[in-house]
Write an enzyme that holds these catalytic residues in place. Structure first.
Site, short mmCIF file in Angstrom:
data_model
loop_
_atom_site.label_atom_id
_atom_site.label_comp_id
_atom_site.label_asym_id
_atom_site.label_seq_id
_atom_site.Cartn_x
_atom_site.Cartn_y
_atom_site.Cartn_z
N SER A 107 -6.09 1.11 -8.74
CA SER A 107 -6.31 1.25 -7.31
C SER A 107 -6.08 2.61 -6.86
CB SER A 107 -5.06 0.29 -6.78
OG SER A 107 -5.17 0.66 -5.29
N GLY A 108 -6.81 3.38 -6.08
CA GLY A 108 -6.46 4.88 -5.85
C GLY A 108 -7.72 5.67 -6.41
N THR A 112 -14.03 2.47 -3.92
CA THR A 112 -14.76 2.38 -2.54
C THR A 112 -15.58 3.75 -2.25
OG1 THR A 112 -12.98 1.11 -2.13
CG2 THR A 112 -14.71 1.74 -0.21
N ASN A 157 -3.01 4.15 -2.34
CA ASN A 157 -4.41 4.49 -1.80
C ASN A 157 -4.41 4.33 -0.43
OD1 ASN A 157 -6.98 4.74 -1.37
ND2 ASN A 157 -7.59 3.13 -2.78
N SER A 160 -7.16 1.18 0.42
CA SER A 160 -7.42 0.22 -0.62
C SER A 160 -8.15 -1.05 -0.34
CB SER A 160 -6.06 -0.04 -1.14
OG SER A 160 -6.06 -0.93 -2.24
N SER A 161 -9.14 -1.32 -1.01
CA SER A 161 -9.87 -2.62 -0.86
C SER A 161 -8.96 -3.78 -1.14
CB SER A 161 -11.37 -2.61 -1.73
OG SER A 161 -12.05 -1.58 -1.15
N GLY A 380 -8.95 -2.42 -7.84
CA GLY A 380 -8.73 -2.01 -9.25
C GLY A 380 -7.44 -2.71 -9.76
N GLU A 382 -3.77 -3.21 -10.64
CA GLU A 382 -2.65 -2.95 -9.97
C GLU A 382 -1.43 -3.42 -10.71
OE1 GLU A 382 -4.50 -3.52 -5.33
OE2 GLU A 382 -2.87 -4.91 -6.23
#
Length: 1036
Positions: A107-108, A112, A157, A160-161, A380, A382
């Site tokens: 994540s981050g 995306t 993030n 973040s998705s 992602g 985590e």
């Protein structure tokens, strides 16, 4: 960075890690850092792209860059994400191979943004056209919509998705996009009701409150103050560098482009507002019942969704449990009520999100397509301080993606070399299949045990689930728990009692077991589903179909874990059918700051992503690999020597194929240009013929006009000479006539003067005086004694002198004509028509029919039954399309016995006989079928309508009818026939004896004088087959 530089010229560091010397972890990290410091964020490992998140905008995504990388070899220019996107697109277009872009990282790391860059590049390089541009715009604009509803700020993030997204972009054989299909995976709906400290709820809530107009917020019953909503975290309501108001406008515009109707957008916003209102509902216990504290938000929410407030209050206060045919209703306590409220909010939002994905698919999805390019943008890996069920599911998905990478880039390639007998030194790598098995095994996997625990009867808690894990997974090398049988973790104080730890490929993650069972059950009370289904809202009924009374299903719905596992399995099978292209995203630091490269963090990501192993495999293996069947299919057209066997170097094949294609293209172009030039020549020849024809016509018309003009001038001179000659002759003739007239006038004047002298002698003068005196007296008396202005006044003064006899008579005639004209000028058009009918009746029947004098004083009304107004005759009125001239009750004479039958209606426009009671049409006779009308000379009302022989109406014979208004009926029939230009006027026969046709027999109708019977009406009697006698009472 030089625009045309290759991997070896003017390169910062090494662009492809395969060429790195010496190869070690330190040199790998040093090369990444060196390129990162010079804004070179992309690096290759063969065909794999490593992307380091710069946390700032770089000028390397301009339209010029797109054109620079378009149709270029992958290794021809410096590393760039556009190079991978172009390679995938060209393989899809030229080789008809389905492609997929796998973007992975924690994540981050920028996954995306990488997916958006890939989609924007493909949209820029594919075909143009109005329809294609519309499809591309819809595909690109689906991202802002899904990001607003599915992304949120986390501690790692800002965008973040919080859901997994896989988009299949569909292309035709030319490489133009036709549409796409989006699949979403497990939205993190627990974020709707609770967010960790320092994080936000989904973007759309803040965008709506910041960017919506005051009027919109008023309709949605919302306030801009974020602090008024319990579901929104206050410590991070705003994000630095993010304009929620501008993003809201972008989302509204994107929804319109994607295909959302305005009423659908309003429905979506109403549901978002309803979720915020749900969070403000509070409960408190009161005696044995539950009481809602905040009524305003509940009332406003019910108004937004169209639900009765009492229905929702009961759903929050009671729970109904059904078992077979029994229903048990229990009262909810405060904790259960809050659980029900949050469950409804989560389900409402997650189902709205799924509906939006389906709605977008409905706009961008198409029918048959040639090839697809899949772009995977999924959450992602985590590792948070507090990891729960959502992080477990997310990390499971990342384990599966890592397994695909290992299978296709590390294991499969090495096994292929060994299988083909190529000398190969095995490269060790970590295979995470054992971790995937721990999580997804159908018998002893964590997900399977969680489902089993959720479905088990009896008391089920998170603790019982943890006990089960400790019993079954205790010996697993990647599972750790304080309460397991493995004694080495008993004294591990970093491992709390209510947690378990899994050693993932990306590191160890500590999962807090609290909430696992509830989140996996994803339970929504049936009472709430049924309450939602009762909503008077277009969208709510679609989101909660299980609330329908007709669809009551006592079967337990599948768990969240089971659904996600099945979705991931489908995704993995889908990815394995496509040619993969990898983008490995790396996060340079945990501060989300630019120009900071934390080597320890990057080193950890390099290790768990297996990048070093990937480099070693690429260095030791072949640079180009292709299956024999695919290679043969692609290059067999080169020449006879290359098919089916080829003994030359492999690397010349592509060049030979390109040269062969160029030769074929040159031949095709030659033929096409020859055809095009020939076509152009024929068009020019045709045009020349047309132009020549037009010019010749123009020249001939011009020549003709000149000749015509010359002829006209000559004719005008000749005609002028003739006219002047004739004028001279006429003038001479006129002067002669004038002279003769003058002479005659003088002669006649002389004669008159002589006569006048004789008349004005003394004796004649006295006689003339008395004569003029008498004339004056006559006219004065006549003026005093003029009769009235009535045309029927026949009086006229007597003449006093016999010599005025002729003048007296002429003056009487002139006066009568003058007053008749004055009288007629007072008539209206209607009155004129009435008098014309009366005049026509007089010409037909005066002195011929004894009944006529009695009809003179009667006005001809016409529609005596008022068919247009009387509802009783509505059916009859609809059957008669034309204007009704006469409608009256008549009697019809029975053809068999001669008896007079009543109760019939006669309608004149065409002749229609109908029943008086029902208005049902009995007979209809067109005017053209009438031959003549026969009546007697007596005072009776009998008349016969004689029909033309052979006409459709004459099947049963003529009609013998009786009516008191006979004179008006016959007159209107006669005038109607006279006005019809297609036929001669109707013949009216007046005789006391005439013949009528009854079917096949001709019957004589004879009228005789008789004594009065049945009053003064005429009677009719059939004497025999040939005679029908009508007795008419004699008039006194």
């Amino acid at each position: 960075m030089e625009g045309k530089a290759s991997l070896l010229d003017n390169m910062i560091g090494v662009g492809d890690m395969v060429l790195l010397e010496p190869l070690s972890e330190d040199s790998f990290l040093e090369n990444l850092k060196k390129r990162f410091d010079h804004n070179e964020i992309y690096t290759y490992i063969g065909s794999v792209v490593i992307s380091v998140n710069p946390y700032r905008s770089l000028p390397i995504y301009t339209p010029e860059k797109v054109e620079e990388y378009r149709n270029r070899n992958f290794y021809e220019l410096s590393p760039h994400i556009y190079a991978l996107a172009d390679e995938a697109y060209r393989s899809l277009r030229d080789q008809d191979k389905d492609q997929c872009i796998l973007i992975t990282g924690e994540s981050g790391a920028g996954k995306t943004e990488a997916s958006k860059l890939v989609m924007s590049y493909v949209a820029a390089v594919c075909g143009k056209g109005q329809e294609v541009n519309k499809v591309k715009e819809q595909l690109l604009q689906s991202n802002p919509v899904l990001e607003a509803f599915g992304n949120a700020k986390t501690v790692r993030n800002d965008n973040s998705s919080r859901f997994g997204k896989y988009m299949d972009i569909e292309f035709d054989f030319k490489g133009d996009p036709l549409g796409g299909v989006i699949s979403n995976y497990l939205l993190e709906k627990s974020r709707v009701v609770k967010q960790p400290r320092g994080e936000r709820n989904f973007h759309v809530f803040y965008q709506l409150l910041s960017g919506a107009s005051d009027e919109t917020l008023k309709k949605l019953k919302l306030d801009r103050d974020v602090s008024k909503y319990n579901y929104l975290c206050l410590d991070s309501a705003s994000v630095s560098g993010v304009d929620d108001a501008a993003n809201f406008r972008t989302v509204r515009n994107a929804m319109q482009i994607v295909g959302f109707m305005e009423d659908e957008v309003q429905s979506v916003l109403q549901l978002v507002a309803a979720v915020l209102k749900l969070g403000n509902i509070e409960f408190k216990p009161e005696f044995v019942f539950l009481t809602l504290v905040v009524f305003t938000d509940l009332k406003e929410m019910c108004e937004l969704l169209g639900i009765e407030q009492s229905v929702l209050e009961r759903a929050f206060s009671y729970r109904t449990v059904e078992a077979k045919s029994e229903k048990v209703s229990t009262t909810l306590n405060v904790a259960q009520a809050y659980y029900a409220r949050d469950a409804l909010a989560k389900n409402l939002y997650s189902r709205l999100f799924s509906w939006m994905v389906t709605r977008i698919n409905g706009s961008i999805k198409v029918g048959p397509f040639s090839v697809v390019m899949g772009v995977l943008d999924i959450y992602g890996f985590e590792i948070f301080e507090d990891n729960s069920f959502e992080q477990f599911i997310i990390n499971y998905c990342n384990e599966k993606l890592q397994q695909i990478f290992i299978e296709l880039t590390l294991r499969e390639e090495q096994e292929e070399y060994i299988r083909e007998g190529i000398e190969w030194t095995n490269i060790e790598y970590f295979n995470n299949a054992v971790i995937c098995d721990l999580m997804e095994n159908n018998q002893n996997g964590i997900l399977a045990m969680l489902d089993e625990e959720c479905l088990r009867p009896g008391t089920v808690t998170d603790e019982t689930f943890l006990d089960k894990l400790n019993t079954i997974c205790a010996e697993h090398q990647h599972f750790e728990s304080r309460l397991s049988k493995n004694s080495k973790f008993l004294t591990d104080h970093s491992l709390p009692h209510n947690c378990f730890r899994i050693q993932h490929y990306a590191g160890k993650v500590l999962y807090r077991v609290e909430g696992f069972v509830d989140k996996n059950n994803d339970l929504l009370y049936r009472d709430l589903s049924q309450a939602m289904y009762k909503a008077n809202h277009n969208l709510i009924k679609q989101l909660f179909p299980e609330g329908s009374p007709a669809k009551i299903n006592l079967k337990r719905p599948p768990t969240a874990g089971f659904q996600f596992k099945a979705s991931v399995g489908t995704l993995m099978r889908n990815l394995q059918t496509k040619n993969p292209n990898y983008i490995r995203c790396i996060k340079p630091n945990d501060k989300k700051a630019s120009h900071i490269f934390t080597e320890s963090l990057v080193c950890h990501q390099v290790r768990y992503l297996g990048l070093m192993e990937n480099v070693r495999v690429r260095r030791a293996g072949y640079a180009f690999r292709q299956a024999y069947e695919a290679c043969l299919e692609r290059y067999k057209m080169l020449c006879k020597k290359t098919w089916p066997h080829w003994k030359g170097p492999l690397f010349f094949l592509e060049e030979r194929r390109r040269q062969c294609l160029q030769d074929l293209a040159a031949l095709i172009q030659k033929i096409y240009r020859g055809w095009k030039c020939r076509r152009q020549f024929l068009l020019m020849k045709k045009s020349q013929v047309v132009v020549a024809a037009w010019y010749r016509r123009y020249a001939q018309e011009k020549k003709y006009k000149k000749i015509k003009h010359a002829t006209t001038v000559m004719q005008s001179y000749a005609r002028g000479w003739q006219a002047r000659k004739l004028l001279r002759q006429l003038k001479h003739q006129k002067r002669c006539e004038e002279a003769a007239t003058t002479i005659a006038a003088y002669w006649h004047g002389t004669q008159v003067k002589q006569e006048d002298l004789q008349l004005h002698s003394p004796e004649n003068s006295k006689q003339d005086f008395f004569f003029f005196l008498r004339i004056q007296k006559y006219f004065l008396n006549l003026r005093k004694n003029l009769p009235s202005m009535s045309p029927i006044d026949k009086s006229w003064p007597t003449r006093p002198y016999s010599f005025l006899d002729g003048v007296h008579t002429e003056l009487r005639r002139i006066f009568h004509l003058w007053r008749c004209k004055k009288y007629r000028s007072q008539f209206t058009e209607e009155k004129k028509a009435v008098y014309e009918e009366k005049l026509e009746a007089s010409e037909l029947f005066k002195d011929k029919k004894a009944l006529y004098p009695s009809s003179v004083s009667q006005s001809f009304k016409g529609d005596y039954l008022e068919i247009n107004k009387n509802p009783k005759y509505q059916k009859l009125h609809s059957a008669v399309d034309e204007k009704v001239l006469l409608a009256d009750t008549i009697s019809k004479i029975n053809r068999a016995n001669g008896k007079v039958g009543g109760g019939n209606l006669l309608v004149l426009s065409l002749v229609v006989l109908a029943d008086q009671k029902t208005g049902q049409v009995k007979a209809s006779v067109p005017l053209l079928d009438l031959a003549s009308v026969s009546v007697s000379k007596q005072s009776d009302g009998f008349f016969a309508l004689k029909l033309k022989e052979g006409s459709a109406s004459a099947v049963k014979g003529d009609f013998l009818l009786s009516s008191e208004r006979l004179i008006e009926i016959i007159t209107k029939l006669y005038r109607l026939s006279a006005a019809n230009a297609e036929r001669v006027p109707l013949s009216v026969d007046i005789s006391d004896e005439f013949l009528v046709q009854f079917k096949n027999d001709k019957v004589c109708v004879k009228f005789i004088q008789g004594s009065p019977r049945n009053g003064n009406s005429a009677s009719c009697k059939r004497k025999n087959n040939r005679l029908l006698e009508v007795s008419v009472p004699s008039t006194p």
